[in-house]
Write a protein that holds these residues in place. Structure first.
Motif, PDB file in Angstrom:
ATOM      1  N   THR A 106      38.198  10.331 -26.870  1.00  0.00           N
ATOM      2  CA  THR A 106      38.859  10.725 -25.915  1.00  0.00           C
ATOM      3  C   THR A 106      37.734   9.169 -24.772  1.00  0.00           C
ATOM      4  N   ASP A 110      37.939   8.567 -18.738  1.00  0.00           N
ATOM      5  CA  ASP A 110      39.050   9.817 -18.331  1.00  0.00           C
ATOM      6  C   ASP A 110      38.714  11.838 -18.138  1.00  0.00           C
ATOM      7  N   LYS A 113      37.395  11.998 -14.922  1.00  0.00           N
ATOM      8  CA  LYS A 113      37.955  11.918 -13.624  1.00  0.00           C
ATOM      9  C   LYS A 113      38.502  13.252 -13.339  1.00  0.00           C
TER      10      LYS A 113
END
Length: 306
Positions: A106, A110, A113
């Motif tokens: 990942t 992201d 966020k």
């Protein structure tokens, strides 16, 4: 439909009846059952078809048996879709998230966020390799959650609040006291147990399930979040709940929201990532969120401490 039709209906009833009996008893007949029992919600849904077929064929005995079996299976699963009430809790609110990043796949941006959008206070991360930790820092996670502890098997805990010294922890997990303003120190456990991927890991899975610390009613409040590699159909998870926890997803009526596998897999989704909170903790919210390139979804809960 003659004698053979009745026999066929009974043959359909029997496997569901056996499944219901084994699941309800808590007996685990072997490693393969550890894997199969995770799919009990789908078996419960399929079991509803059998009484319909039997009633349509006017075969009353197998219809009655099938109705009883289906009712048992549905009763085992349905509470996860029904919200509970909450205890009286007047402490501060804390937001926790568990996220398995599939060996760091990942993107760090992201993860940061999502943590920022949810205003996460405690982030339990699994499968974040050592060489990827710097990337999360560069993406801003260290500014968002400045306190960090690294455990074994690529488990990392990030916190908005100061952390005490790491306690003796089961393999792959992190246990630590959190010093949150306005509340007595509570214990948080970033969980990552062994995955039952094959018979050679059955003992590791069982040991890591047993090593998860039970609740201490009347003692220190404890919250756990992460990849438990087990569903509420495993007796190990139900036994853990019985010590004095609530599963956040089940408490909010979201206990069937699948967390693994997220995408790109043929298996139907199951719930192996959880947030467990002491029964004295009010569970204000719960949600599941996609993690780009991971096979898990993140679990998030908003809690009010006692």
């Amino acid at each position: 439909m003659g004698r053979w039709g009745s026999a066929l209906l009974w043959l359909l009833v029997v496997p569901f009846a056996v499944w219901a009996a084994v699941r309800a008893s808590g007996w685990s007949p072997g490693f393969r059952w550890i894997q199969l029992v995770s799919f009990t919600p789908y078996v419960a849904a399929a079991a509803l078809v059998v009484p319909v077929l039997a009633l349509a064929a006017r075969r009353w005995a197998p219809a009655l048996a099938a109705l009883v079996v289906a009712a048992v299976l549905v009763a085992l699963v349905m509470p996860r879709a029904l919200a509970d009430g909450n205890p009286e809790a007047g402490g501060p609110v804390i937001r926790v998230m568990g996220a398995n990043l599939l060996k760091g796949r990942t993107p760090a941006a992201d993860l940061v966020k999502l943590a920022a959008e949810l205003r996460v206070d405690l982030l339990s991360v699994q499968e974040l390799p050592q060489h990827k930790i710097a990337e999360t820092g560069a993406a801003g996670l260290d500014r968002l959650l400045p306190y960090r502890l690294e455990g074994t098997r690529d488990t990392v805990l990030y916190s908005r609040f100061p952390l005490g010294a790491m306690k003796e922890s089961p393999g792959g997990s992190i246990r630590v006291d959190v010093q949150m303003p306005g509340a007595a120190p509570f214990e948080f456990v970033a969980v990552h147990t062994c995955a039952p991927l094959g018979p050679w890991l059955a003992e590791c899975w069982a040991d890591s399930q047993r090593d998860l610390p039970g609740a201490t009613p009347g003692g220190q409040v404890r919250v756990m979040a992460g990849d438990f590699n087990a569903t509420l159909d495993h007796v190990s998870m139900r036994s853990l709940l019985a010590t004095g926890y609530r599963d956040a997803g089940r408490a909010r009526g979201e206990g069937l929201a699948a967390t693994w596998p997220a995408t790109g897999h043929r298996l139907p989704g199951i719930v192996i990532d959880h947030v467990y909170a002491d029964r004295r903790v009010a569970i204000l919210g719960y949600s599941v969120h996609d993690l780009p390139r991971s096979d898990h979804r993140a679990v998030f809960a908003e809690l009010r401490l006692p």
